[in-house]
Design an enzyme around this catalytic site. Sequence first.
Site, PDB file in Angstrom:
ATOM      1  N   GLY A 135      -9.404   4.536   6.798  1.00 60.05           N
ATOM      2  CA  GLY A 135      -9.125   5.952   6.955  1.00 60.05           C
ATOM      3  C   GLY A 135      -7.687   6.284   7.256  1.00 60.05           C
ATOM      4  O   GLY A 135      -7.206   7.345   6.862  1.00 60.05           O
ATOM      5  N   PHE A 136      -6.980   5.386   7.922  1.00 66.77           N
ATOM      6  CA  PHE A 136      -5.594   5.667   8.293  1.00 66.77           C
ATOM      7  C   PHE A 136      -4.760   4.392   8.220  1.00 66.77           C
ATOM      8  O   PHE A 136      -5.239   3.303   8.561  1.00 66.77           O
ATOM      9  CB  PHE A 136      -5.507   6.234   9.715  1.00 66.77           C
ATOM     10  CG  PHE A 136      -6.132   7.589   9.863  1.00 66.77           C
ATOM     11  CD1 PHE A 136      -5.407   8.738   9.599  1.00 66.77           C
ATOM     12  CD2 PHE A 136      -7.457   7.717  10.247  1.00 66.77           C
ATOM     13  CE1 PHE A 136      -5.982   9.993   9.728  1.00 66.77           C
ATOM     14  CE2 PHE A 136      -8.047   8.962  10.373  1.00 66.77           C
ATOM     15  CZ  PHE A 136      -7.310  10.110  10.110  1.00 66.77           C
ATOM     16  N   GLY A 137      -3.501   4.535   7.821  1.00 67.09           N
ATOM     17  CA  GLY A 137      -2.576   3.420   7.833  1.00 67.09           C
ATOM     18  C   GLY A 137      -1.979   3.236   9.212  1.00 67.09           C
ATOM     19  O   GLY A 137      -2.113   4.092  10.096  1.00 67.09           O
ATOM     20  N   GLY A 138      -1.310   2.105   9.405  1.00 68.27           N
ATOM     21  CA  GLY A 138      -0.590   1.864  10.647  1.00 68.27           C
ATOM     22  C   GLY A 138      -1.433   1.434  11.823  1.00 68.27           C
ATOM     23  O   GLY A 138      -0.949   1.395  12.958  1.00 68.27           O
TER      24      GLY A 138
ATOM     25  N   HIS B  13      -1.231  -1.248  -4.245  1.00 64.87           N
ATOM     26  CA  HIS B  13      -2.505  -0.851  -3.658  1.00 64.87           C
ATOM     27  C   HIS B  13      -2.518   0.662  -3.454  1.00 64.87           C
ATOM     28  O   HIS B  13      -1.635   1.221  -2.796  1.00 64.87           O
ATOM     29  CB  HIS B  13      -2.689  -1.573  -2.316  1.00 64.87           C
ATOM     30  CG  HIS B  13      -4.047  -1.425  -1.724  1.00 64.87           C
ATOM     31  ND1 HIS B  13      -5.123  -2.200  -2.112  1.00 64.87           N
ATOM     32  CD2 HIS B  13      -4.513  -0.601  -0.753  1.00 64.87           C
ATOM     33  CE1 HIS B  13      -6.179  -1.866  -1.410  1.00 64.87           C
ATOM     34  NE2 HIS B  13      -5.845  -0.888  -0.574  1.00 64.87           N
TER      35      HIS B  13
ATOM     36  N   MET C 280     -12.156  -5.396   5.352  1.00 62.41           N
ATOM     37  CA  MET C 280     -11.308  -4.472   6.100  1.00 62.41           C
ATOM     38  C   MET C 280     -11.031  -5.053   7.490  1.00 62.41           C
ATOM     39  O   MET C 280     -11.968  -5.429   8.211  1.00 62.41           O
ATOM     40  CB  MET C 280     -11.976  -3.108   6.228  1.00 62.41           C
ATOM     41  CG  MET C 280     -12.086  -2.329   4.926  1.00 62.41           C
ATOM     42  SD  MET C 280     -10.478  -1.958   4.177  1.00 62.41           S
ATOM     43  CE  MET C 280      -9.681  -0.982   5.472  1.00 62.41           C
TER      44      MET C 280
ATOM     45  N   MET D 232      -8.815   8.494  -0.575  1.00 58.18           N
ATOM     46  CA  MET D 232      -9.678   8.957   0.517  1.00 58.18           C
ATOM     47  C   MET D 232     -10.087  10.397   0.266  1.00 58.18           C
ATOM     48  O   MET D 232      -9.287  11.211  -0.218  1.00 58.18           O
ATOM     49  CB  MET D 232      -8.946   8.855   1.854  1.00 58.18           C
ATOM     50  CG  MET D 232      -8.382   7.482   2.160  1.00 58.18           C
ATOM     51  SD  MET D 232      -7.580   7.447   3.776  1.00 58.18           S
ATOM     52  CE  MET D 232      -6.729   5.867   3.702  1.00 58.18           C
TER      53      MET D 232
ATOM     54  N   ASP E 239      -4.690   3.744  -2.004  1.00 58.59           N
ATOM     55  CA  ASP E 239      -5.805   4.156  -1.151  1.00 58.59           C
ATOM     56  C   ASP E 239      -6.247   5.568  -1.511  1.00 58.59           C
ATOM     57  O   ASP E 239      -5.487   6.526  -1.365  1.00 58.59           O
ATOM     58  CB  ASP E 239      -5.392   4.109   0.322  1.00 58.59           C
ATOM     59  CG  ASP E 239      -5.263   2.685   0.834  1.00 58.59           C
ATOM     60  OD1 ASP E 239      -6.230   1.920   0.663  1.00 58.59           O
ATOM     61  OD2 ASP E 239      -4.213   2.333   1.391  1.00 58.59           O
TER      62      ASP E 239
ATOM     63  N   MET F  28     -12.125   4.902  -0.908  1.00 55.75           N
ATOM     64  CA  MET F  28     -12.818   5.203   0.354  1.00 55.75           C
ATOM     65  C   MET F  28     -13.386   6.603   0.224  1.00 55.75           C
ATOM     66  O   MET F  28     -12.918   7.562   0.823  1.00 55.75           O
ATOM     67  CB  MET F  28     -11.831   5.080   1.519  1.00 55.75           C
ATOM     68  CG  MET F  28     -11.421   3.644   1.789  1.00 55.75           C
ATOM     69  SD  MET F  28     -10.019   3.488   2.922  1.00 55.75           S
ATOM     70  CE  MET F  28      -8.666   3.579   1.729  1.00 55.75           C
TER      71      MET F  28
ATOM     72  N   HIS G  55      -8.303   1.355  -4.147  1.00 56.35           N
ATOM     73  CA  HIS G  55      -9.298   1.170  -3.087  1.00 56.35           C
ATOM     74  C   HIS G  55      -9.924   2.525  -2.799  1.00 56.35           C
ATOM     75  O   HIS G  55      -9.286   3.407  -2.230  1.00 56.35           O
ATOM     76  CB  HIS G  55      -8.603   0.594  -1.848  1.00 56.35           C
ATOM     77  CG  HIS G  55      -9.494   0.442  -0.663  1.00 56.35           C
ATOM     78  ND1 HIS G  55      -8.999   0.206   0.609  1.00 56.35           N
ATOM     79  CD2 HIS G  55     -10.845   0.490  -0.526  1.00 56.35           C
ATOM     80  CE1 HIS G  55      -9.995   0.110   1.452  1.00 56.35           C
ATOM     81  NE2 HIS G  55     -11.127   0.294   0.795  1.00 56.35           N
TER      82      HIS G  55
ATOM     83  N   SER H 113       0.831  -1.202   0.000  1.00 60.07           N
ATOM     84  CA  SER H 113       0.000   0.000   0.000  1.00 60.07           C
ATOM     85  C   SER H 113       0.862   1.248   0.000  1.00 60.07           C
ATOM     86  O   SER H 113       1.643   1.481   0.930  1.00 60.07           O
ATOM     87  CB  SER H 113      -0.913   0.017   1.229  1.00 60.07           C
ATOM     88  OG  SER H 113      -1.560   1.264   1.339  1.00 60.07           O
TER      89      SER H 113
ATOM     90  N   GLY I  35       1.014  -2.283   4.263  1.00 60.87           N
ATOM     91  CA  GLY I  35       1.557  -0.942   4.142  1.00 60.87           C
ATOM     92  C   GLY I  35       2.866  -0.770   4.865  1.00 60.87           C
ATOM     93  O   GLY I  35       3.942  -0.928   4.292  1.00 60.87           O
ATOM     94  N   SER I  36       2.795  -0.477   6.162  1.00 60.80           N
ATOM     95  CA  SER I  36       4.016  -0.234   6.937  1.00 60.80           C
ATOM     96  C   SER I  36       4.896  -1.470   7.031  1.00 60.80           C
ATOM     97  O   SER I  36       6.118  -1.355   7.154  1.00 60.80           O
ATOM     98  CB  SER I  36       3.656   0.270   8.337  1.00 60.80           C
ATOM     99  OG  SER I  36       2.774  -0.623   8.987  1.00 60.80           O
TER     100      SER I  36
ATOM    101  N   ASP J 238      -7.167  -6.048   4.339  1.00 57.37           N
ATOM    102  CA  ASP J 238      -6.451  -4.778   4.359  1.00 57.37           C
ATOM    103  C   ASP J 238      -6.555  -4.179   5.755  1.00 57.37           C
ATOM    104  O   ASP J 238      -7.658  -3.931   6.241  1.00 57.37           O
ATOM    105  CB  ASP J 238      -7.074  -3.833   3.328  1.00 57.37           C
ATOM    106  CG  ASP J 238      -6.384  -2.481   3.262  1.00 57.37           C
ATOM    107  OD1 ASP J 238      -5.373  -2.279   3.964  1.00 57.37           O
ATOM    108  OD2 ASP J 238      -6.860  -1.621   2.496  1.00 57.37           O
ATOM    109  N   GLY J 239      -5.390  -3.967   6.383  1.00 53.71           N
ATOM    110  CA  GLY J 239      -5.365  -3.317   7.686  1.00 53.71           C
ATOM    111  C   GLY J 239      -4.587  -4.115   8.707  1.00 53.71           C
ATOM    112  O   GLY J 239      -5.032  -5.182   9.125  1.00 53.71           O
ATOM    113  N   GLY J 240      -3.428  -3.618   9.076  1.00 49.56           N
ATOM    114  CA  GLY J 240      -2.632  -4.296  10.093  1.00 49.56           C
ATOM    115  C   GLY J 240      -2.011  -5.599   9.640  1.00 49.56           C
ATOM    116  O   GLY J 240      -1.609  -6.417  10.480  1.00 49.56           O
TER     117      GLY J 240
END
Length: 228
Positions: free
Chosen positions: A140-143, A31, A135, A35, A33, A66, A64, A8, A195-196, A173-175
Amino acid sequence: MAVQINPSILSADFARLAEEAKAVEGADWLHVDVMDNHFVPNLTLGVPVVESLVQATDTPLDCHLMIEDVDRWAPQYVEAGASSVTFHVEAAAAPVRLAREIRAKGARASMALKPATPVEPYEDLLPELDMLLIMTVEPGFGGQAFLDIMLPKIRRTRELISKHGLELWLQVDGGVSASTIERCAEAGADVFVAGSAVYGAADPSAAVHALRTQAERATARASWACDD
């Protein structure tokens, strides 16, 4: 079913997006994002950046969205060069029509569900899709930290896919990281947004390879993969 890793760019250096895209060219997708600070409380990038990224990398773009008014905007991301476009069902006025329009324009159609949105009411829509995104954090936010309570939802979604014999990719997607990707794979996911865990690593390409190895190992022992 092949494991796919999608880094991401939300976690990349926005001042060096072309370089950051090339740093993960061993990935399956990039990916992106999008927003709008309305559907989610953050503002990122839009169509012009996608058009530029398409020119900067050979890795296909997985956008993606959002955003609000996704029925209007999603087709424009296909026209900008995205190979896969994901819309949130919570924002779509006519999800079946939108999925068909995305496909008709030449991209893969994907639908995303927020953590609190159940998958079961959309069982009949699944044949209209190429991918479903679960999700595993609030968008809304990465990390953000991975929500373990999403694992049963991933399992139920995989069961629905198997029930109908669909060639439908199941994305999370997420964490997603070295500590969570195997649990996601065992539950039934086969496409992983990271992502991170990728862009926070000293070597993003090596991080992609390591995550793929973990996911493939977990998939090989997963009951759902053996059943298929």
